[in-house]
Design a protein around this motif. Structure first.
Motif: not given
Length: 238
Positions: A195-219
Motif C-alpha cells: 500500500l505504501d509502495r502504490y500510495n495507498g491504492d488498494l487495487d494496485h496493492a492487492l494486484a501486486a499481492y496476487n500477481w507480483g510487484m514486478g508484473n504490476v509495475d511493468r503492465h
C-alpha cells in the motif's frame, strides 16, 4: 567349329585406400553412436524408476496410517543416472518427512502451535493495529487466500493463512509460515508495504499481492490476468 565357354570370372574391384579408410571411420562412428544411444536409454530407464519409487514413497507418507510402520517398498538402491544432454529436466518429489513431523493432508508440516478461530481474530486485530490497516481487509485476504486454513499450501508453494511465498516469507523474517501468528503478522506487514509502495491504492496493492510487484509495475492494472481480476473482486466482496 565348336566353342567352349568356361565359367565367368568376375574380377574383384579395386578399392582405393581412401575408400577403405572412410568406410572404417564410418563404421567406428556408427558403433560409437549406437553404444551412446544404448547408454542413454539405460540411464533414462533408471531415472524413470527412481521417480516412480519416490512417488510411491510420497503416497505412503500421505495416506499410510495404521501400517505406517510397515515398509511399503523393499530396500532398493539405484545408481545415480546422469541425464543425457537434451533429455529435459525431471522433477523428483522429496518424500522425506518435514523436520516438524509427517506431512498433513494439505502437504504442509503441522505447526507446533494450535490456534482457534478466536485466537486468529485476536491476531488479526493486533496485526491491523500494528500496521494501520482495517481488520476487515486482513480478514478478507485470509478468507480469500486460505479460507482460514493455517496449513494451506498452493500448487505454486504459497503457504499458510495469507499464502506467503517462500522468498517473501524469508524476507519478512518468517521461520514457520504455517504458524498463524507469524503468517498473519508478516502478511499484514507485506500488505502495508505494498500500500505504501502504490500510495495507498488498494487495487494496485492487492494486484501486486496476487500477481507480483514486478508484473504490476511493468503492465499496470490494464493487463491484469483474469485470475487476479477475480481475486480483487473476491477481496472486496468478502
Amino acid at each position: 567349329m565348336s566353342l567352349k565357354i568356361g565359367p565367368a570370372v568376375t574380377a574383384t574391384p579395386h578399392r582405393p585406400a581412401n575408400d577403405r579408410k572412410a568406410t572404417r571411420a564410418f563404421e567406428t562412428r556408427l558403433r560409437t553412436f549406437l553404444e551412446q544411444q544404448s547408454e542413454q536409454a539405460r540411464q533414462m530407464q533408471e531415472a524413470s524408476l527412481q521417480i516412480h519409487c519416490c512417488q510411491l514413497k510420497l503416497a505412503r507418507s500421505l495416506f499410510a496410517e495404521e501400517d505406517a510402520d510397515q515398509d511399503v517398498l523393499p530396500a532398493m538402491e539405484f545408481p545415480k543416472a546422469e541425464f543425457p544432454a537434451g533429455a529435459g529436466h525431471w522433477r523428483i518429489f522429496d518424500s522425506s518427512p518435514a523436520p516438524g513431523g509427517p506431512l498433513t493432508e494439505s502437504g504442509a508440516p503441522p505447526s507446533n502451535r494450535s490456534h482457534s478461530r478466536t485466537d486468529m481474530e485476536h491476531l488479526i486485530e493486533r496485526a491491523a493495529a500494528r500496521h494501520g490497516l482495517a481488520p476487515d481487509l486482513i480478514r478478507s485476504v485470509i478468507r480469500t487466500e486460505s479460507a482460514f486454513d493455517p496449513r494451506a499450501m498452493s500448487p505454486a508453494g504459497a503457504r499458510g493463512l495469507m499464502q506467503l511465498m517462500p522468498a517473501t516469507a524469508a524476507e519478512l523474517g518468517v521461520t514457520d509460515p504455517f504458524d498463524p501468528e507469524q503468517n498473519i503478522m508478516a502478511g499484514t506487514r507485506y500488505l502495508r508495504q505494498l500500500l505504501d509502495r502504490y500510495n495507498g491504492d488498494l487495487d494496485h496493492a492487492l494486484a501486486a499481492y496476487n500477481w507480483g510487484m514486478g508484473n504490476v509495475d511493468r503492465h499496470g492494472l490494464a493487463r491484469l490476468p483474469e485470475e487476479t481480476r477475480n481475486y480483487l473482486l473476491r477481496i472486496k466482496q468478502a
